[in-house]
Design a protein around this motif. Structure first.
Motif, PDB file in Angstrom:
ATOM      1  N   ARG A  31      -2.859   1.433  -5.994  1.00 41.55           N
ATOM      2  CA  ARG A  31      -4.063   0.810  -6.559  1.00 41.55           C
ATOM      3  C   ARG A  31      -4.683  -0.188  -5.582  1.00 41.55           C
ATOM      4  O   ARG A  31      -5.905  -0.282  -5.487  1.00 41.55           O
ATOM      5  N   LYS A  33      -4.535   0.013  -2.341  1.00 47.41           N
ATOM      6  CA  LYS A  33      -5.206   0.824  -1.316  1.00 47.41           C
ATOM      7  C   LYS A  33      -6.542   1.356  -1.805  1.00 47.41           C
ATOM      8  O   LYS A  33      -7.507   1.423  -1.052  1.00 47.41           O
ATOM      9  N   LYS A  34      -6.606   1.750  -3.071  1.00 48.93           N
ATOM     10  CA  LYS A  34      -7.846   2.276  -3.633  1.00 48.93           C
ATOM     11  C   LYS A  34      -8.944   1.220  -3.711  1.00 48.93           C
ATOM     12  O   LYS A  34     -10.123   1.555  -3.730  1.00 48.93           O
ATOM     13  N   LEU A  35      -8.541  -0.040  -3.769  1.00 47.80           N
ATOM     14  CA  LEU A  35      -9.533  -1.108  -3.842  1.00 47.80           C
ATOM     15  C   LEU A  35     -10.298  -1.275  -2.536  1.00 47.80           C
ATOM     16  O   LEU A  35     -11.364  -1.865  -2.509  1.00 47.80           O
ATOM     17  N   GLY A  36      -9.728  -0.782  -1.472  1.00 46.89           N
ATOM     18  CA  GLY A  36     -10.474  -0.751  -0.227  1.00 46.89           C
ATOM     19  C   GLY A  36     -10.073  -1.786   0.794  1.00 46.89           C
ATOM     20  O   GLY A  36      -9.198  -2.619   0.576  1.00 46.89           O
ATOM     21  N   GLU A  37     -10.751  -1.692   1.914  1.00 42.35           N
ATOM     22  CA  GLU A  37     -10.441  -2.544   3.051  1.00 42.35           C
ATOM     23  C   GLU A  37     -11.042  -3.936   2.947  1.00 42.35           C
ATOM     24  O   GLU A  37     -10.741  -4.796   3.739  1.00 42.35           O
ATOM     25  N   GLY A  38     -11.907  -4.177   1.989  1.00 43.50           N
ATOM     26  CA  GLY A  38     -12.564  -5.466   1.862  1.00 43.50           C
ATOM     27  C   GLY A  38     -11.667  -6.558   1.302  1.00 43.50           C
ATOM     28  O   GLY A  38     -12.085  -7.700   1.167  1.00 43.50           O
ATOM     29  N   LEU A  39     -10.426  -6.203   0.992  1.00 41.29           N
ATOM     30  CA  LEU A  39      -9.516  -7.183   0.422  1.00 41.29           C
ATOM     31  C   LEU A  39      -8.947  -8.106   1.492  1.00 41.29           C
ATOM     32  O   LEU A  39      -8.664  -7.683   2.598  1.00 41.29           O
ATOM     33  N   THR A  44      -3.983 -10.727  -1.187  1.00 40.81           N
ATOM     34  CA  THR A  44      -3.415  -9.562  -1.867  1.00 40.81           C
ATOM     35  C   THR A  44      -1.893  -9.638  -1.877  1.00 40.81           C
ATOM     36  O   THR A  44      -1.258  -9.405  -2.912  1.00 40.81           O
TER      37      THR A  44
END
Length: 127
Positions: A31, A33-39, A44
């Motif tokens: 999950r 990873k699915k949130l993306g690289e903007g984290l 995190t």
């Protein structure tokens, strides 16, 4: 509840509990990873560590509640499920009864029955 019941199975139960936890953490990472690289990676990681600590606290609180009386179990539910917020006490009572009924069902199963998920028939929350 499955985790608590599994611990009565010795090493096999501990293995099942550990596999359940591993599946949970695999899902968390998927999950994230699915949130993306903007984290923000640091934030995190901190949130994942916090989640791990909360999970451990939850295991301890519910184990204590299951082994003690309904008041202790109600306190665990209030702290973990309702996060110490105001709540209708009838809701907590309903959850205590639900947990106790389902734990009695799980505890009454033989090892063979327990390891076959078709045998687990959860009682209704309102029954």
């Amino acid at each position: 509840m499955i985790s608590a019941r599994a611990m009565a199975e010795g090493d096999e139960g501990r293995y099942l509990r550990n596999q359940m936890a591993e599946a949970l953490w695999s899902d968390v990472l998927l999950r994230v990873k699915k949130l993306g690289e903007g984290l923000n990676i640091t934030e995190t990681r901190a949130k994942i560590v916090e989640l791990a600590e909360q999970l451990q606290a939850t295991y301890i609180a519910y184990d204590e509640g299951l082994q003690a009386d309904d008041v202790v179990l109600a306190g665990a539910i209030w702290r973990r499920f309702y996060q110490q917020k105001n709540v209708d006490l009838e809701h907590i009572e309903l959850l205590v009864k639900y947990i106790r009924k389902n734990m009695r069902m799980l505890d009454s199963m033989s090892s063979e029955q327990f390891y076959d998920p078709k045998n687990i028939k959860w009682t209704s929350l309102k029954s």
